[in-house]
Scaffold this motif. Structure first.
Motif, PDB file in Angstrom:
ATOM      1  N   ARG A 278       0.814  -1.206   0.000  1.00 62.15           N
ATOM      2  CA  ARG A 278       0.000   0.000   0.000  1.00 62.15           C
ATOM      3  C   ARG A 278       0.852   1.262   0.000  1.00 62.15           C
ATOM      4  NH1 ARG A 278      -5.100  -1.003  -0.435  1.00 62.15           N
ATOM      5  NH2 ARG A 278      -5.342   1.264  -0.585  1.00 62.15           N
ATOM      6  N   ASP A 279       1.565   1.449  -1.111  1.00 65.98           N
ATOM      7  CA  ASP A 279       2.277   2.705  -1.350  1.00 65.98           C
ATOM      8  C   ASP A 279       3.440   2.922  -0.386  1.00 65.98           C
ATOM      9  OD1 ASP A 279       2.543   4.748  -3.115  1.00 65.98           O
ATOM     10  OD2 ASP A 279       1.116   6.089  -2.158  1.00 65.98           O
ATOM     11  N   SER A 280       4.195   1.851  -0.107  1.00 70.88           N
ATOM     12  CA  SER A 280       5.341   1.924   0.801  1.00 70.88           C
ATOM     13  C   SER A 280       6.513   1.186   0.183  1.00 70.88           C
ATOM     14  CB  SER A 280       5.000   1.287   2.148  1.00 70.88           C
ATOM     15  OG  SER A 280       3.870   1.883   2.746  1.00 70.88           O
ATOM     16  N   GLY A 281       7.717   1.789   0.231  1.00 71.76           N
ATOM     17  CA  GLY A 281       8.832   1.054  -0.329  1.00 71.76           C
ATOM     18  C   GLY A 281      10.158   1.770  -0.269  1.00 71.76           C
ATOM     19  N   HIS A 282      11.105   1.257  -1.066  1.00 71.49           N
ATOM     20  CA  HIS A 282      12.506   1.685  -1.102  1.00 71.49           C
ATOM     21  C   HIS A 282      13.084   1.727   0.319  1.00 71.49           C
ATOM     22  CE1 HIS A 282      15.659   3.617  -3.727  1.00 71.49           C
ATOM     23  NE2 HIS A 282      16.219   3.512  -2.544  1.00 71.49           N
ATOM     24  N   GLY A 283      13.105   0.563   0.940  1.00 76.60           N
ATOM     25  CA  GLY A 283      13.550   0.469   2.318  1.00 76.60           C
ATOM     26  C   GLY A 283      14.971  -0.032   2.475  1.00 76.60           C
ATOM     27  N   MET A 284      15.467   0.039   3.708  1.00 81.97           N
ATOM     28  CA  MET A 284      16.777  -0.510   4.061  1.00 81.97           C
ATOM     29  C   MET A 284      16.736  -0.957   5.509  1.00 81.97           C
ATOM     30  SD  MET A 284      18.549   1.715   6.288  1.00 81.97           S
ATOM     31  CE  MET A 284      20.262   1.388   5.946  1.00 81.97           C
ATOM     32  N   ILE A 285      17.659  -1.872   5.839  1.00 86.17           N
ATOM     33  CA  ILE A 285      17.710  -2.467   7.170  1.00 86.17           C
ATOM     34  C   ILE A 285      18.958  -1.996   7.897  1.00 86.17           C
ATOM     35  CG2 ILE A 285      18.113  -4.661   8.373  1.00 86.17           C
ATOM     36  CD1 ILE A 285      16.162  -5.962   6.500  1.00 86.17           C
ATOM     37  N   PHE A 286      18.813  -1.716   9.189  1.00 87.75           N
ATOM     38  CA  PHE A 286      19.958  -1.346  10.019  1.00 87.75           C
ATOM     39  C   PHE A 286      19.724  -1.862  11.431  1.00 87.75           C
ATOM     40  CE2 PHE A 286      16.875   2.008  10.572  1.00 87.75           C
ATOM     41  CZ  PHE A 286      17.007   2.415  11.891  1.00 87.75           C
ATOM     42  N   PHE A 289      20.853   0.939  18.213  1.00 91.05           N
ATOM     43  CA  PHE A 289      21.849   0.850  19.276  1.00 91.05           C
ATOM     44  C   PHE A 289      21.419  -0.081  20.407  1.00 91.05           C
ATOM     45  CE2 PHE A 289      22.810   5.334  17.745  1.00 91.05           C
ATOM     46  CZ  PHE A 289      23.854   4.901  16.933  1.00 91.05           C
ATOM     47  N   ASP A 290      20.118  -0.331  20.535  1.00 96.37           N
ATOM     48  CA  ASP A 290      19.644  -1.261  21.558  1.00 96.37           C
ATOM     49  C   ASP A 290      19.599  -2.699  21.046  1.00 96.37           C
ATOM     50  OD1 ASP A 290      17.481  -1.256  19.844  1.00 96.37           O
ATOM     51  OD2 ASP A 290      16.080  -0.329  21.259  1.00 96.37           O
ATOM     52  N   GLY A 291      20.102  -2.921  19.843  1.00 91.74           N
ATOM     53  CA  GLY A 291      20.190  -4.271  19.298  1.00 91.74           C
ATOM     54  C   GLY A 291      19.049  -4.669  18.382  1.00 91.74           C
ATOM     55  N   ARG A 292      17.985  -3.897  18.331  1.00 94.22           N
ATOM     56  CA  ARG A 292      16.849  -4.246  17.480  1.00 94.22           C
ATOM     57  C   ARG A 292      17.201  -4.111  16.007  1.00 94.22           C
ATOM     58  NH1 ARG A 292      12.147  -0.398  18.925  1.00 94.22           N
ATOM     59  NH2 ARG A 292      13.934   1.002  19.162  1.00 94.22           N
ATOM     60  N   LEU A 293      16.694  -5.033  15.200  1.00 96.96           N
ATOM     61  CA  LEU A 293      16.795  -4.923  13.755  1.00 96.96           C
ATOM     62  C   LEU A 293      15.655  -4.032  13.276  1.00 96.96           C
ATOM     63  CD1 LEU A 293      18.531  -6.084  11.423  1.00 96.96           C
ATOM     64  CD2 LEU A 293      16.721  -7.802  11.107  1.00 96.96           C
ATOM     65  N   MET A 294      15.993  -2.997  12.499  1.00 95.65           N
ATOM     66  CA  MET A 294      15.010  -2.008  12.070  1.00 95.65           C
ATOM     67  C   MET A 294      15.021  -1.881  10.551  1.00 95.65           C
ATOM     68  SD  MET A 294      13.743  -0.887  14.979  1.00 95.65           S
ATOM     69  CE  MET A 294      12.867   0.622  14.513  1.00 95.65           C
ATOM     70  N   MET A 295      13.865  -1.526  10.015  1.00 93.09           N
ATOM     71  CA  MET A 295      13.765  -1.170   8.599  1.00 93.09           C
ATOM     72  C   MET A 295      13.146   0.211   8.494  1.00 93.09           C
ATOM     73  SD  MET A 295      11.865  -3.127   5.397  1.00 93.09           S
ATOM     74  CE  MET A 295      10.190  -2.978   6.072  1.00 93.09           C
ATOM     75  N   ALA A 304       6.331  11.894   0.641  1.00 95.24           N
ATOM     76  CA  ALA A 304       6.668  10.737   1.459  1.00 95.24           C
ATOM     77  C   ALA A 304       7.206  11.121   2.830  1.00 95.24           C
ATOM     78  CB  ALA A 304       7.690   9.872   0.729  1.00 95.24           C
ATOM     79  N   LEU A 305       6.964  10.241   3.786  1.00101.54           N
ATOM     80  CA  LEU A 305       7.496  10.328   5.139  1.00101.54           C
ATOM     81  C   LEU A 305       8.392   9.121   5.390  1.00101.54           C
ATOM     82  CD1 LEU A 305       4.170  11.164   7.010  1.00101.54           C
ATOM     83  CD2 LEU A 305       5.958  12.787   6.397  1.00101.54           C
ATOM     84  N   ALA A 306       9.304   9.251   6.339  1.00101.40           N
ATOM     85  CA  ALA A 306      10.107   8.115   6.776  1.00101.40           C
ATOM     86  C   ALA A 306       9.279   7.282   7.743  1.00101.40           C
ATOM     87  CB  ALA A 306      11.384   8.596   7.450  1.00101.40           C
ATOM     88  N   LYS A 307       9.224   5.975   7.499  1.00103.12           N
ATOM     89  CA  LYS A 307       8.459   5.067   8.345  1.00103.12           C
ATOM     90  C   LYS A 307       9.362   3.947   8.837  1.00103.12           C
ATOM     91  CE  LYS A 307       4.888   3.371  10.353  1.00103.12           C
ATOM     92  NZ  LYS A 307       4.268   4.057  11.491  1.00103.12           N
ATOM     93  N   PHE A 308       9.383   3.716  10.155  1.00104.03           N
ATOM     94  CA  PHE A 308      10.252   2.721  10.752  1.00104.03           C
ATOM     95  C   PHE A 308       9.449   1.487  11.190  1.00104.03           C
ATOM     96  CE2 PHE A 308      12.566   6.661  11.213  1.00104.03           C
ATOM     97  CZ  PHE A 308      13.878   6.293  10.948  1.00104.03           C
TER      98      PHE A 308
END
Length: 346
Positions: A278-286, A289-295, A304-308
């Motif tokens: 639904r109109d969301s994309g061009h993401g990356m993973i990092f 600092f607390d160890g969580r995997l985030m996109m 567009a807005l940044a969405k985590f």
């Protein structure tokens, strides 16, 4: 503020949020977001095309926001300005920053619609490619390398280059070959030398229409284009090599993933389907600092807005755990209808 000033005078590190971070994540207009988690400074850097309205600098280039919590951001600064006199005069898309051989390298897509290249179809083509720049600090300033010439051939219309280092320590640039030239967009990989200049010919990894969720876009010239966008490589805890990439689905832009059956860049690549729709994309993973995997990705496609999202490394793929709504205060489901239209039978 007194504590911050004291820390600065003593030469101590100061968390970004403790100083001056007046911007919330929901304030940031971001296409093609890229985050570097700088461990030594405990600072997140969010890169995007320069917006003169927020940096106050009218030059074409790349800007970066800084944060210590992914929710509050300092006003951005220009970290790279495209020099005048080169072949490119527009763009600044899909900036990525990678550490290589002790320095920081910026990958960003630029183009020039007056720099025509050969076309065998009805659609005029022009130069578009990923340029590389280098800096000693993650926040720049960055300077073009290779005299401003991209690693890809001038006759190829490409975009969204990303750095991948294989198990042998050899660098590759993985990128999208533009559907405008190929009809069906592709993801390709170019071997690089240690100075990030080309070391051979590009390899085809896969075509956009190999994914059953991809929907072609009817073009004014009468043909149908199939888009490939935003590749990024990620190796899981079990050694599986994944690729995030985007295209258009039945309900707009889609964030998807693919998996290499061989565990190497050569593939073959199998399509695992959408992660966020639904109109969301061009993401990356990092890694936070607390160890969580985030996109992080952008949505919607326009304004567009940044969405985590918090992610899970499932070994053979990555999975969305939840939207990190505490960072921007907005719920936006990964599948199905947006919350505000669920009762409308969309």
């Amino acid at each position: 503020m007194r504590m911050v000033l004291t820390a600065l005078l003593l030469g101590l590190s100061v968390p970004v949020g403790a100083a001056d971070a007046p911007l919330l994540t929901s304030h940031l207009r971001i296409h093609d977001p890229w985050v570097v988690a700088e461990e030594s400074a405990k600072t997140y850097w969010l890169f995007s095309k320069n917006d003169p309205a927020v940096t106050g600098d009218k030059r074409l280039g790349i800007m970066a926001y800084a944060s210590d919590d992914l929710a509050h951001w300092q006003r951005p600064k220009l970290v790279f300005a495209l020099p005048e006199g080169g072949w490119a005069n527009e763009g600044g898309w899909a900036p990525e920053v990678h550490q290589w051989k002790g320095r920081w390298y910026l990958f960003a897509t630029f183009h020039n619609d007056r720099a025509a290249i050969a076309s065998t179809g009805k659609r005029p083509l022009y130069r578009r490619a990923t340029l590389l720049a280098v800096a000693d600090r993650v926040d720049g300033p960055y300077t073009l390398i290779h005299r401003g010439e991209p690693p890809t051939a001038a006759s190829d219309m490409t975009l969204d280059g990303t750095l991948h280092v294989d198990a042998a320590g050899k660098p590759w640039m993985v990128y999208a070959h533009e559907w405008m030239q190929t009809g069906v967009g592709t993801i390709e990989a170019l071997p690089l030398k240690d100075d990030l200049s080309p070391a051979g010919r590009p390899r085809l990894l896969f075509r956009a229409n190999e994914a059953d969720w991809v929907v072609g876009q009817k073009q004014p010239e009468g043909d149908t284009g199939y888009v490939t966008d935003g590749p990024e490589l990620f190796r899981t805890k079990t050694g599986t090599l994944l690729m995030l990439w985007s295209s258009w689905g039945k309900d707009g832009y889609v964030q998807a993933q693919a998996r290499s059956k061989s565990g190497t860049i050569a593939g073959p690549w199998e399509q695992l389907g959408p992660l966020v729709e639904r109109d969301s994309g061009h993401g990356m993973i990092f890694r936070a600092f607390d160890g969580r995997l985030m996109m992080v990705l952008h949505r919607p496609f326009k304004r567009a807005l940044a969405k985590f999202y918090e992610m899970r490394d499932a070994g053979d793929r990555v999975e969305v755990v939840r939207e990190a709504v505490e960072l921007d205060g907005e719920a936006w489901p990964t599948h199905g209808c947006p919350m505000e239209t669920k009762d409308a039978g969309c």
